[in-house]
Design an enzyme around this catalytic site. Structure first.
Site, PDB file in Angstrom:
ATOM      1  N   ASP A 151       0.864  -1.180   0.000  1.00 17.37           N
ATOM      2  CA  ASP A 151       0.000   0.000   0.000  1.00 17.37           C
ATOM      3  C   ASP A 151       0.909   1.242   0.000  1.00 17.37           C
ATOM      4  OD1 ASP A 151      -2.247   1.784   0.720  1.00 17.37           O
ATOM      5  OD2 ASP A 151      -1.271   1.817   2.673  1.00 17.37           O
TER       6      ASP A 151
HETATM    7  P1  ADP Z   1      -4.442   4.377  -0.109  1.00 20.77           P
HETATM    8  O1  ADP Z   1      -4.821   3.179  -0.921  1.00 20.77           O
HETATM    9  O2  ADP Z   1      -3.269   5.078  -0.709  1.00 20.77           O
HETATM   10  O3  ADP Z   1      -4.239   4.065   1.320  1.00 20.77           O
HETATM   11  P2  ADP Z   1      -7.193   5.334   0.277  1.00 20.77           P
HETATM   12  O4  ADP Z   1      -7.906   4.188  -0.395  1.00 20.77           O
HETATM   13  O5  ADP Z   1      -7.272   5.412   1.739  1.00 20.77           O
HETATM   14  O6  ADP Z   1      -5.667   5.423  -0.227  1.00 20.77           O
HETATM   15  O7  ADP Z   1      -7.761   6.673  -0.325  1.00 20.77           O
HETATM   16  C1  ADP Z   1      -7.847   6.862  -1.718  1.00 20.77           C
HETATM   17  C2  ADP Z   1      -8.166   8.283  -2.039  1.00 20.77           C
HETATM   18  O8  ADP Z   1      -9.473   8.608  -1.533  1.00 20.77           O
HETATM   19  C3  ADP Z   1      -7.228   9.291  -1.410  1.00 20.77           C
HETATM   20  O9  ADP Z   1      -6.112   9.534  -2.223  1.00 20.77           O
HETATM   21  C4  ADP Z   1      -8.125  10.496  -1.276  1.00 20.77           C
HETATM   22  O10 ADP Z   1      -8.187  11.203  -2.485  1.00 20.77           O
HETATM   23  C5  ADP Z   1      -9.479   9.898  -0.987  1.00 20.77           C
HETATM   24  N1  ADP Z   1      -9.775   9.809   0.457  1.00 20.77           N
HETATM   25  C6  ADP Z   1      -9.915   8.697   1.195  1.00 20.77           C
HETATM   26  N2  ADP Z   1     -10.207   8.970   2.479  1.00 20.77           N
HETATM   27  C7  ADP Z   1     -10.209  10.307   2.572  1.00 20.77           C
HETATM   28  C8  ADP Z   1     -10.438  11.246   3.645  1.00 20.77           C
HETATM   29  N3  ADP Z   1     -10.697  10.859   4.892  1.00 20.77           N
HETATM   30  N4  ADP Z   1     -10.360  12.554   3.341  1.00 20.77           N
HETATM   31  C9  ADP Z   1     -10.082  12.967   2.098  1.00 20.77           C
HETATM   32  N5  ADP Z   1      -9.865  12.162   1.061  1.00 20.77           N
HETATM   33  C10 ADP Z   1      -9.938  10.850   1.278  1.00 20.77           C
HETATM   34 MG    MG Z   2      -3.263   3.480   3.076  1.00 21.90          MG
END
Ligand code: ADP
Ligand code: MG
Length: 329
Positions: A3
């Site tokens: 990740d």
């Molecule tokens: P990763 O796979 O890198 O851990 P996430 O799946 O948690 O990323 O999030 C994917 C995208 O969704 C982020 O890059 C962001 O744009 C958006 N996102 C997710 N959770 C939040 C949040 N709490 N606030 C703002 N944006 C969010």
């Molecule tokens: Mg993450």
């Protein structure tokens, strides 16, 4: 499979640029209020940025977190949405005016979060994350060990590639939804690949469970820790390779021990049943076989045994040998 946010990058991204359509304080204040109940690293960064600027963050109601997309909450009577631009667009927010800015920021490798109140866009917040200091070395060691790293993230493609390029990862899967991470694992497995998933967030939990081995980073969310087979307690990505080394040597010794047990019993039991050995020698052989296996288990290093006996009830005064990290199931 690794990740990105929080696993390959520092757990604390930082707000780098703010592009408001109306007022910067209104944008940041509303976003921070909506994010204050979220435990996502991006949420904490936004709240920190607001506090650092001395903004009074209003309270929020009806908080809802849409994993992998963003959050929504009621702030001072307005319905505030914060999340990936596509998520806001799906909720009828017109981001056309912000599209060039979003494009430019994403091209610079930023994670872009859009903010809207009552379906009106307030602006965008760009966050940048630093690669963990241990990640570069960990990735080099993984490649040396013959593993193929795959970066998987819900973030945008360009931010993902920005990180991947610095770590020498060729296989990048960006814009992935939480369930999509588990699907990627499943597809790799169908092709006969054995998959280790390293993650930390709620959105990584399904993939951690699907993977042949799920590894959660120490500071990870409870659900990620619950879903994993191995937990890296010391928050260091290189521990993934330590865990691998310990597992390999444990497995090798287990196989040797089984072989030794069969060898001893294969020879000694026929001799005993035919009456060729006297019972007392059977007892000696039994003790000998157990001792051999025991010595092999401690790696032919009796010192370890004496140290173990010596350290019972005593606290360690020096760095202990690496031990297998705890796991569930
Ligand atoms: P990763 O796979 O890198 O851990 P996430 O799946 O948690 O990323 O999030 C994917 C995208 O969704 C982020 O890059 C962001 O744009 C958006 N996102 C997710 N959770 C939040 C949040 N709490 N606030 C703002 N944006 C969010
Ligand atoms: Mg993450």
């Amino acid at each position: 499979m690794l990740d990105k946010t929080g696993t390959l990058t520092e757990d604390r991204p930082a707000v780098r640029e703010i592009t408001p359509l109306v007022g910067e304080e209104d944008l940041l204040g509303a976003a921070a209020a909506a994010e204050s109940s979220s435990e996502h690293p991006l949420a904490r960064a936004i709240v920190d940025a607001a506090t650092d600027r001395g903004l009074a963050v209003p309270s929020a109601e009806d908080f809802e977190s849409i994993i992998g997309f963003g959050v929504s909450a009621r702030v001072q009577g307005r319905q505030v949405l914060v999340g990936r631009p596509g998520f806001l667009a799906e909720h009828g927010v017109h981001l056309a005016r912000l599209a060039p800015v979003i494009d430019q920021l994403e091209a610079a490798g930023r994670t872009v979060v859009a903010v809207a109140a009552d379906s009106e866009p307030l602006g965008v917040i760009a966050l940048g994350d630093e690669i963990r200091t241990d990640a570069v070395e960990a990735l080099a060691q993984m490649r040396d060990a013959g593993l193929t790293p795959v970066l998987v993230t819900g973030d945008n493609d360009r931010a993902a590639r920005h990180v991947a390029a610095q770590l020498g990862i060729d296989d990048v899967r960006a814009g992935v939804l939480p369930e999509g991470k588990a699907d990627i694992v499943r597809n790799l497995q169908k092709g006969g690949t054995r998959v280790v998933m390293v993650g930390h967030g709620i959105n990584d939990a399904p993939a951690l469970m699907q993977a042949d081995i799920g590894i959660a980073m120490g500071g990870g969310t409870d659900i990620a820790v619950e879903s994993a087979d191995v937990i890296i307690v010391r928050d260091d990505l290189r521990s993934v390779l330590t865990a691998r080394a310990i597992s390999r040597s444990s497995y090798r010794r287990t196989r040797q021990n089984v072989g030794l047990a069969f060898l001893f019993n294969g020879i000694a039991i026929p001799l005993a049943t035919t009456g060729l050995v006297y019972p007392v020698w059977a007892m000696v052989a039994m003790a000998l076989s157990v001792t051999t296996i025991f010595v092999n288990s401690i790696g032919g290093r009796p010192r370890l045994l004496f140290e173990a006996i010596g350290s019972v009830g005593r606290t360690h005064d020096r760095e202990p040998e690496p031990k297998p990290v705890g796991g569930t199931g």
